[in-house]
Write a protein that holds these residues in place. Structure first.
Motif, PDB file in Angstrom:
ATOM      1  N   ALA A  92       0.484   5.480   0.357  1.00  0.00           N
ATOM      2  CA  ALA A  92      -0.439   6.560   0.729  1.00  0.00           C
ATOM      3  C   ALA A  92      -0.558   7.550  -0.419  1.00  0.00           C
ATOM      4  O   ALA A  92       0.443   8.133  -0.852  1.00  0.00           O
TER       5      ALA A  92
ATOM      6  N   PRO B  82       0.450   7.490   8.993  1.00  0.00           N
ATOM      7  CA  PRO B  82      -0.254   6.381   9.659  1.00  0.00           C
ATOM      8  C   PRO B  82       0.697   5.532  10.501  1.00  0.00           C
ATOM      9  O   PRO B  82       1.834   5.264  10.097  1.00  0.00           O
TER      10      PRO B  82
ATOM     11  N   TYR C  86       0.836  -1.211   0.000  1.00  0.00           N
ATOM     12  CA  TYR C  86       0.000   0.000   0.000  1.00  0.00           C
ATOM     13  C   TYR C  86       0.873   1.264   0.000  1.00  0.00           C
ATOM     14  O   TYR C  86       1.867   1.342   0.727  1.00  0.00           O
TER      15      TYR C  86
ATOM     16  N   GLU D  30      -3.372  -3.351   8.048  1.00  0.00           N
ATOM     17  CA  GLU D  30      -3.120  -3.086   9.467  1.00  0.00           C
ATOM     18  C   GLU D  30      -1.728  -3.531   9.914  1.00  0.00           C
ATOM     19  O   GLU D  30      -1.449  -3.635  11.106  1.00  0.00           O
TER      20      GLU D  30
ATOM     21  N   CYS E 259      -0.810   0.214   8.597  1.00  0.00           N
ATOM     22  CA  CYS E 259      -1.309   0.248   7.223  1.00  0.00           C
ATOM     23  C   CYS E 259      -2.840   0.296   7.208  1.00  0.00           C
ATOM     24  O   CYS E 259      -3.483  -0.562   7.829  1.00  0.00           O
ATOM     25  N   PRO E 260      -3.437   1.254   6.520  1.00  0.00           N
ATOM     26  CA  PRO E 260      -4.905   1.313   6.450  1.00  0.00           C
ATOM     27  C   PRO E 260      -5.519   0.110   5.740  1.00  0.00           C
ATOM     28  O   PRO E 260      -6.696  -0.183   5.938  1.00  0.00           O
ATOM     29  N   ARG E 261      -4.729  -0.599   4.924  1.00  0.00           N
ATOM     30  CA  ARG E 261      -5.269  -1.725   4.161  1.00  0.00           C
ATOM     31  C   ARG E 261      -5.137  -3.036   4.921  1.00  0.00           C
ATOM     32  O   ARG E 261      -6.115  -3.766   5.099  1.00  0.00           O
TER      33      ARG E 261
END
Length: 816
Positions: free
Chosen positions: A536, A566, A534, A573, A569-571
């Motif tokens: 950003a 972040p 991922y 974690e 990871c937002p996708r």
């Protein structure tokens, strides 16, 4: 009966003029600013021509003159018309670049009540309607824009309802100019002998009040004039002011104050040095052209001199000649950052006769300098692109320094003009001499000189101050190209190659200075999750966010959107978030780690947002308050830094592989220009270029300081493909918030253009695309490009009905 063709400052972009009758009470000439009726409104306009007959049967009268004196000269009237035709730009957009700053007046729509508060009770209005009506009645009139901002989406419906029932009426007025002359009341000495006598009397009196008044009067005698506010702060009372004016000792009056950005700065006069033979030959050629201006033959020169060859001294000699002939000049520099050093060089030769104009000035300063330049108070105007259109009278010489720079092209708004092309047209209209100067000329300029359209003047040797006075020749800095692939093989994971690290340490040990160049801002180019990949990205633009450590934030360099870094990871974690890539902030951090004793300065857009920050950074570095200067392309401009003995290019590859036909040329220009900052002093210098592609012709040419080689290669390449100077380009770009709609509109327009090409029989014009722009989405809008290539691609676009959302860029400097 006379008529006038007027360019009108309407909300709708217009390419044409409108014909108005000139009332018998008015004397109108081209270039004058006027008020004209336009539909229901009265708008601002500029007279482009006066004629004896009208091409239309019905005309309306010019309402009034804004100013009796023309705001545009005859040359600027012609130039605005040419720019509109050449760049396919609205005529008043072109004129607006030449008007006094802050004087462009937009129409203002106002709401006015048609009844009183006592009459509103029985109307049966809704609460929203009654509230708005009462507000308008209370204030007498309210701007419709203000209502829209206060109420929001419902404003249009509420206003329409009140207009239908006759409660409100619309009236139209022009916004007042946002800049005016600054007036200040002063007290001015009118009788020195009487003032001295009165001061002696007050001294003899000896009282505290008398002594204060004597001191004030003596101050006025020494200064002859001072602002009333300062005089009052120094003890001037109304009674003493009456005493002085009644006695004929002083007068009070209102004067216009010139807001000069150079006020209070003294520049010691510097006599012209003895020129080298090459400089003398170049200066003589320009002087002959200045003398021959009366013949009406415009002359153009390309001054090609290696870095440090003394091009500025040639400019100064040419300016000396122009001023001696009663002519004036404009000198363009590519960046505001270059203005302070350039202004100093020119102001030392022409004290109090140099004006500076750029976007960093306050609106009041810019307005006053525009007026003072128009009044002929300055021999030389210095500034970046916008200074080209300053109202300099008796223009005889126009100099464009570092003429290859892309900043001479306006890209963000209409008209998207190039200062070099417009300067050439202005010189033709004004009969002025054009001088282009660069160590790395634009390939098109170099080809033009080779073809004989301009005269090529060359300064092939670098010069520097000699120990016994005068100047001496000096070698160009040696260049070492470091293959970063070999550094990795040798186990070096640092951003500094071994030769560069050694060079930095040696320079620091010797008390010398270093410039490190990387054409990328920030700490890390992007942030990536090492588990799922991922990256950003900006929510509004299709680009990765750049990490900036000082703000601890991710920043979009297109729309300035910010987001926190972040923690996971937002996708997926995962917590393996890594910062990858380089920026100037990271380079500064690494310098401090590797060389703890080094004092650093950074010079990029992130640290130059305030006024005078460019000048402050340069002054500190020249004063040796820092040992290492880290910067983007700002440090690659024509700056003279004598203590710099080492220049390091952290990565030469940042722009080398972009999908643009000018990428190689631009990379060479950047490398050669930044290399030119080294070795200007007595100690000489060297350059270290780090790259993963040392075999690329642009890098090989930079290592040899071989401009001619790269120019000939580029000319051959462009000849094969029909790119400038062997053909012209025009690019149109469509942007919309809907991705599919943007694609469909671009495809449909491309087909319509191809059909028009067939109808006109223009087989020699290529229509390429549509293709997604390099940054496909910016500020929430999807962008598609169509490129037209041929001898005159704008022919197809003239009269072509482009829908809203399209922009036109004739002669683009980038096809990304």
């Amino acid at each position: 009966m006379p008529f006038a063709d007027v360019a009108v400052n309407a909300a709708v972009p217009l390419l044409q003029t409108f014909t108005y009758r000139i009332p018998d009470s008015l004397r109108v000439e081209p270039g004058q600013a006027v008020y004209v009726p336009f539909g229901l409104r009265t708008l601002q306009g500029v007279v482009m021509a006066v004629r004896e007959d009208s091409p239309v049967s019905e005309t309306r009268d010019i309402a009034a003159l804004i100013e009796s004196r023309p705001v545009l000269s005859a040359a600027h009237v012609g130039l605005a018309a040419w720019m509109s035709e050449y760049y396919l730009a609205p005529l008043f957009d072109c004129i607006g670049l030449m008007l006094p700053p802050g004087s462009r007046q937009r129409p203002l729509t106002l709401l006015r009540p048609r009844l009183t508060a006592d009459e509103t009770g029985a109307l049966g209005l809704s609460d929203e309607e009654a509230a708005l009506l009462n507000l308008v009645i209370e204030r007498g009139e309210v701007a419709q824009e203000e209502v829209r901002k206060a109420i929001g989406k419902r404003a249009a419906a509420i206003v329409a309802s009140l207009l239908r029932c006759g409660c409100l009426e619309r009236i139209y007025r022009l916004r007042p100019p946002s800049a005016r002359p600054k007036a200040v009341r002063v007290i001015r000495l009118s009788d020195r002998a009487a003032a001295r006598h009165r001061a002696d009397e007050l001294r003899a009196d000896g009282s505290a009040l008398a002594l204060r008044r004597a001191g004030l009067l003596e101050l006025l005698i020494s200064e002859e004039e001072m602002p009333l506010s300062r005089a009052r702060a120094s003890g001037l009372t109304p009674a003493f002011a009456r005493d002085l004016t009644d006695g004929g000792i002083a007068v009070t009056q209102e004067i216009s104050l010139l807001r000069d950005p150079l006020a209070g700065r003294e520049f010691a006069h510097r006599a012209p040095p003895r020129l080298t033979p090459a400089q003398e030959a170049a200066a003589r050629a320009i002087a002959r052209a200045l003398e021959a201006r009366a013949s009406g033959q415009p002359a153009g020169f390309l001054l090609h001199g290696v870095t440090g060859s003394g091009k500025t001294e040639v400019y100064l000699a040419a300016l000396d000649k122009a001023v001696s002939l009663g002519q004036r000049a404009i000198v363009l520099v590519p960046e505001i950052s270059l203005t302070p050093q350039t202004v100093r060089r020119f102001a030392e030769r022409f004290p109090r006769r140099v004006a500076v104009m750029h976007s960093g000035l306050s609106l009041g300063e810019h307005f006053d300098m525009w007026q003072a330049v128009r009044d002929g108070r300055f021999d030389v105007v210095v500034g970046p692109r916008g200074a080209l259109l300053a109202p300099q009278p008796d223009l005889g010489l126009l100099i464009i320094d570092e003429e290859h720079e892309w900043t001479y092209k306006q890209q963000d708004s209409s008209p998207r003009y190039h200062a070099g092309r417009v300067a050439r047209e202005l010189c033709c209209l004004a009969g002025a001499v054009l001088v282009l100067g660069s160590a790395t000329p634009d390939v098109e300029s170099y080809f033009r000189a080779q073809e004989g359209d301009d005269q090529l003047l060359e300064l092939p040797e670098r010069v520097r101050p000699a120990a016994g006075g005068g100047v001496e020749t000096a070698p160009l800095p040696g260049v070492e190209v470091v293959d970063l692939r070999e550094e990795l093989k040798a186990g070096n994971r640092s951003i500094f190659s071994r030769p560069l690290a050694r060079g930095i340490q040696e320079a620091l040990d010797s008390g010398e200075q270093v410039v490190l160049f990387l054409n990328r801002r920030g700490t890390a180019s992007f942030v990536q999750c090492r588990d799922c990949g991922y990256v950003a990205e900006c929510r509004s633009c299709s680009v990765a966010l750049t990490y900036h450590e000082p703000e601890r934030a991710l920043v979009c360099h297109y729309c300035n959107r910010r987001a926190p870094l972040p923690a996971s990871c937002p996708r997926c974690e995962g917590d393996r978030i890594r910062m990858l890539g380089l920026g100037t902030e990271r380079v500064e951090e690494e310098v401090k780690k590797a060389f703890p004793a080094a004092r650093t300065l950074r010079w990029d857009r992130d640290v130059t947002r305030g006024r005078d920050t460019h000048e402050s950074i340069l002054a500190r570095f020249l004063a040796h308050e820092a040992d290492v200067l880290i910067g983007t392309q700002m440090v690659a401009k024509g700056l003279d830094m004598p203590l710099v003995t080492l220049v390091g290019v952290i990565s030469a590859d940042t722009s080398l592989h972009l999908p643009d036909f000018r990428a190689g040329e631009r990379t060479f220009q950047l490398l050669e220009q930044v290399a030119g900052r080294a070795g200007r002093g007595a100690k000489g210098g060297r350059v270290v270029i780090q790259t993963y592609t040392p075999e690329h012709p642009a890098i090989e040419s930079a290592a040899r300081h071989d401009y001619r080689g790269i120019a000939e290669r580029e000319i051959a390449f462009r000849r094969r493909l029909g790119y400038p100077p062997f053909g012209r380009l025009a690019m149109i770009t469509f942007s919309h918030t809907g991705a599919e709609y943007a694609r469909e509109q671009a495809a449909a327009t491309a087909q319509e253009l191809k059909q028009k090409r067939r109808d006109l029989g223009l087989a020699n014009i290529d229509i390429l695309g549509p293709s997604p722009a390099f940054a496909h989405r910016v500020r929430g809008r999807w962008r598609w490009n169509i490129l037209l290539r041929g001898s005159d691609p704008a022919t197809i676009l003239r009269g072509f009905p482009l829908r809203r959302g399209w922009t036109v860029d004739v002669d683009p400097i980038s096809i990304l």
